[in-house]
Design an enzyme around this catalytic site. Structure first.
Site, short mmCIF file in Angstrom:
data_model
loop_
_atom_site.label_atom_id
_atom_site.label_comp_id
_atom_site.label_asym_id
_atom_site.label_seq_id
_atom_site.Cartn_x
_atom_site.Cartn_y
_atom_site.Cartn_z
CG HIS A 1 -0.25 0.11 2.52
ND1 HIS A 1 0.40 -0.96 3.10
CD2 HIS A 1 -0.09 1.15 3.38
CE1 HIS A 1 0.93 -0.59 4.25
NE2 HIS A 1 0.65 0.70 4.45
CG ASP B 1 1.44 5.34 4.72
OD1 ASP B 1 0.95 4.21 4.91
OD2 ASP B 1 2.57 5.66 5.12
CG HIS C 1 4.81 1.06 3.21
ND1 HIS C 1 4.24 2.16 2.63
CD2 HIS C 1 4.24 0.95 4.44
CE1 HIS C 1 3.36 2.69 3.45
NE2 HIS C 1 3.33 1.98 4.56
NE ARG D 1 1.79 5.46 9.96
CZ ARG D 1 1.00 5.41 8.89
NH1 ARG D 1 1.35 4.70 7.84
NH2 ARG D 1 -0.15 6.03 8.89
#
Ligand code: SIN
Length: 293
Positions: A111, A113, A269, A284
């Site tokens: 995917h 983000d 990623h 994150r």
């Protein structure tokens, strides 16, 4: 036509970069991310736009340090999934406790983000605190190489097409699971929903470098504007298979106190739930991106 990309180090004065794989990614040494001067920061920014991903070992940052580093790139991005940690709404916990297998593992499947947002995050940053003794790696793939290696005919076909991106199917699957834990997470195309999708160009142009890349993933890309679902599906399936071929990837093996940052305009990623019985604690943050063009 864009010049052929080579993942070789750029020349830097204040940092050292070491490519991770021939396709993308570099490890950076000789820097303390909590104490970057302007010249080092500019070299890191340039290296990130070149390699797509940078990894740094031995960085003992706290949440405040991570926020400060993130906003040097630009304002915090919108987080579509968590409320952040207490006192730090822009630091998102990505913590997997040593429990049973989950129906939805955060970050699983290839995917980019939050492409369903009008301004998806430009850059994402992940900091490791505790990592399992094995497993829990993160894989990245270069959407820039994927675009570059398409035939001129395919590039022509894609130019001007807009992808449709949503998280509706993920939200529904999670709600189902919350109601009834015996139900398994299922990403069947029948459940995918075009109604609330956001559209962006399937080929996007990096605002800082002019690099073109594919903007298509497994988790969120559900169609192509103006095409029937049956027409769009084989094109998207092909593009995902093409983009995620091993030759375009690099793999990050985590240790505690690492920071990895990647440019969502250049890479996809994927994380793995392959460390049953162990804990993984990461944090994150994201940088607000432009409206993709
Ligand atoms: C993510 O998708 O941002 C999480 C990646 C990871 O946990 O390795």
């Amino acid at each position: 036509m864009d010049a052929a990309f080579r993942n070789s180090p750029l020349s830097h004065r204040r940092i050292a970069t070491h490519p991770i794989a021939s396709a993308m990614g570099a490890e950076v040494s000789d820097v303390d991310l909590a104490r970057l001067d302007d010249e080092q920061f500019e070299e890191i920014r340039r290296a990130l736009y070149h390699h797509g991903l940078l990894s740094f070992r031995g960085q003992r940052l706290d949440h405040g340090d991570q926020e400060a580093l993130t906003v040097r790139f630009g304002p915090h991005g919108v987080d579509a999934f968590t409320d952040g940690v207490v006192g730090h709404p822009d630091i998102q916990p990505v913590v997997r406790e040593p429990g049973p297998e989950l129906p939805i593992f955060f970050g699983a499947n290839w995917h980019t983000d939050s492409p369903f947002l009008p301004q998806p995050p430009a850059i994402s940053m992940l900091r490791s605190v505790e990592v399992p003794p094995y497993g829990g790696d993160t894989l990245f793939t270069s959407t820039r190489l994927a675009y570059e290696r398409l035939s001129p005919g395919m590039r022509e076909l894609l130019s001007g097409l807009r992808g449709l991106y949503t998280r509706a199917h993920l939200t529904r699957a999670k709600e189902q699971w919350d109601d009834d834990p015996s139900r398994r997470f299922d990403l069947s195309p029948v459940e995918r929903d075009l109604t609330d999708a956001t559209s962006h160009p399937l080929v996007r142009t990096h605002p800082e470098t002019g690099t073109r890349s594919l903007y298509v993933d497994v988790n969120y890309t559900i169609g192509i504007e103006g095409l029937h679902r049956a027409e769009a599906a084989p094109i998207l399936d092909y593009l995902v298979r093409h983009t995620t071929q091993p030759a375009f990837t690099c793999r990050v093996r985590w240790e505690p106190d690492m920071v990895v940052m990647w440019d969502n305009r250049l890479v996809l990623h994927q994380a793995f739930d392959d460390f049953a019985g162990y804990r993984r604690e990461m944090y994150r943050s994201t940088v607000l991106g432009e409206v993709p063009r």
